[in-house]
Design an enzyme around this catalytic site. Sequence first.
Site, short mmCIF file in Angstrom:
data_model
loop_
_atom_site.label_atom_id
_atom_site.label_comp_id
_atom_site.label_asym_id
_atom_site.label_seq_id
_atom_site.Cartn_x
_atom_site.Cartn_y
_atom_site.Cartn_z
N GLU A 72 70.49 3.45 95.79
CA GLU A 72 71.07 3.51 97.13
C GLU A 72 70.77 4.86 97.78
OE1 GLU A 72 74.62 0.37 96.11
OE2 GLU A 72 75.21 2.43 96.46
N CYS A 96 71.08 11.19 102.33
CA CYS A 96 71.57 11.46 100.98
C CYS A 96 70.75 10.58 100.03
CB CYS A 96 73.05 11.12 100.89
SG CYS A 96 73.72 11.25 99.21
N CYS A 151 73.34 6.98 85.98
CA CYS A 151 73.45 8.40 85.64
C CYS A 151 73.92 8.54 84.21
CB CYS A 151 74.43 9.10 86.59
SG CYS A 151 74.57 10.88 86.25
N CYS A 191 83.48 8.89 88.74
CA CYS A 191 82.32 8.54 89.57
C CYS A 191 81.80 7.14 89.24
CB CYS A 191 81.22 9.57 89.35
SG CYS A 191 79.64 9.15 90.10
N GLY A 198 72.74 9.75 90.27
CA GLY A 198 72.00 10.45 89.24
C GLY A 198 72.16 11.95 89.25
N SER A 244 72.68 18.94 94.54
CA SER A 244 73.97 19.04 93.86
C SER A 244 73.80 18.66 92.39
CB SER A 244 75.00 18.12 94.52
OG SER A 244 76.21 18.11 93.79
N SER A 289 78.81 20.91 91.01
CA SER A 289 80.05 20.13 90.93
C SER A 289 80.92 20.70 89.82
CB SER A 289 79.72 18.67 90.65
OG SER A 289 78.93 18.16 91.69
N ASN A 296 87.14 9.77 96.52
CA ASN A 296 86.97 8.48 97.19
C ASN A 296 87.25 7.36 96.18
OD1 ASN A 296 86.04 9.41 99.82
ND2 ASN A 296 84.21 10.10 98.74
#
Length: 345
Positions: free
Chosen positions: A91, A105, A112, A119, A158, A190, A213, A289
Site C-alpha cells: 500500500e 507515503c 514487516c 502496528c 516495512g 522512519s 520510532s 490509530n
Amino acid sequence: MAVLSGLSPDQLAELLETTLAGLPSFRAAQIFKWIARGALSFNDMTDLSRDLREKLAARHSLYGSSIADRLDDPDGTVKLKIRLADGAMVEAVLLADGEGRQTACISTQAGCPVGCVFCKTGSLGFLRNLEASEIVEQFLHIRSISPAIANIVIMGMGEPLLNLEELRKALDIITHKDGIGLSKRRITLSTSGIVEGIRHLADAGPDIRLAVSLTTADPALREQLMPIGRSNPLPELKEALRYYQKKRDRRITLEAVLLGGINTRNEDIDALVNFARGLDAAVNLIPWNPVEGMTFHGHALRQPSGAEITQFTRELTRRGITVTRRFRKGRSIAGACGQLGELPR
Ligand code: SAH
Ligand code: SF4
C-alpha cells in the site's frame, strides 16, 4: 528480466547494450526521462522511432506493478493498493498537510519482520523485501493521481533500514537530476531503530531526513512493545544517532506513538527527556490509530485520551523539548500510520 523503472541511466544503458547492441547511449537517457515523466508505454516515447519502440516493447517491460484498488478518505487522503508482479500487495498513501502540500507515503517491504505490537503491518508477518523498481513505482502511481508531490515519507509498510540496498537504488532514481529530481531534503525515512542501518546511513547516505520510532525510552517497556529493541538496545541506538548527527548535522525526529494508559506515564516522559538530551531532536507524537484486535498483556490497546495527549505534550514542552503532533489522516480507509496491511495474494 528486470523492469526498466528500477534502473539508473547507467544501468539502463548497460542493459540496452546487451539487448539492443549498438543503440547509442543517449537513448537510455531518453527512456529514463520518459519514465520519470510518467510514460505509460514505450509507445508514448515519441522521440524514439516506431521501429525502436517496437523492439523495446518486445524485449522489456517498463513497469511491474499496477494499481489494484483506490480508497478515498473524505479528508483527502488516498490509499492505493498496489499489486506487484508476483501477486504480493503493498500500500502507498497520498496525504495532504494543512497547507495543502502533497506527500507520498511509500512502503519498502511486503509485511514487516519487526512485529511491533501496536502496528497492523507488524501483525501480518513478513513476506519479502521490495525491489527498487517496486519502490519507485509506488511514487509514480501516487504521482499519477496527484501530479505535484512535494515530499516523500518512507513510513509505509516495512522497515526501510532492513531493505537499505534496494531503497538506496530507488532513491537514487527518484532524486536523479535527469529524472524526477526530487530533493533529498524532501524525503524522510522512519526506522524502528536499526542501529547498524543508522550507521550505514551516516557513513554512506543518502542524505535524507531521519525519524526514529522510539515509542518510549523506558527500555523494558520498549522491548515489550517493539521486540527489535532487544537486539538494538537504547544506549546503542542513542550512540548511533549521535554518530549520525556528527556526520550529517541534521535535526532528527523522535516519533512516539501514544498508546492510551501504556506509554503516557511520567516515567515515559522522564525517559524521553533523558534520551533526547545531547541530540538535536524534535519529538513527534502520534496518537495511536485503532487497529482491530490488538492487545498488550491481554488488554485491548486504546487510543490516548485528549487529556493524556495534552498532559504529555505540555510536560515535554515545559522541559524544553520541541513537540509536534502528527495529523490524523486517512483513518476511514485504514490509511493512517500503522494501519496499512494487505499481504494475501
Ligand atoms: N517501520 C518504520 C516505518 C513505518 S511505521 C517504523 O516503524 O518507523 C511509521 C510510524 O507509524 C512509526 O513511527 C510507528 O511507530 C507508527 N505506528 C505504527 N502503528 C501505529 C498505529 N496503529 N497508530 C499510530 N502510529 C503507528
Ligand atoms: Fe514494522 Fe514499523 Fe510496523 Fe514496527 S511500526 S511493525 S517496524 S512497520
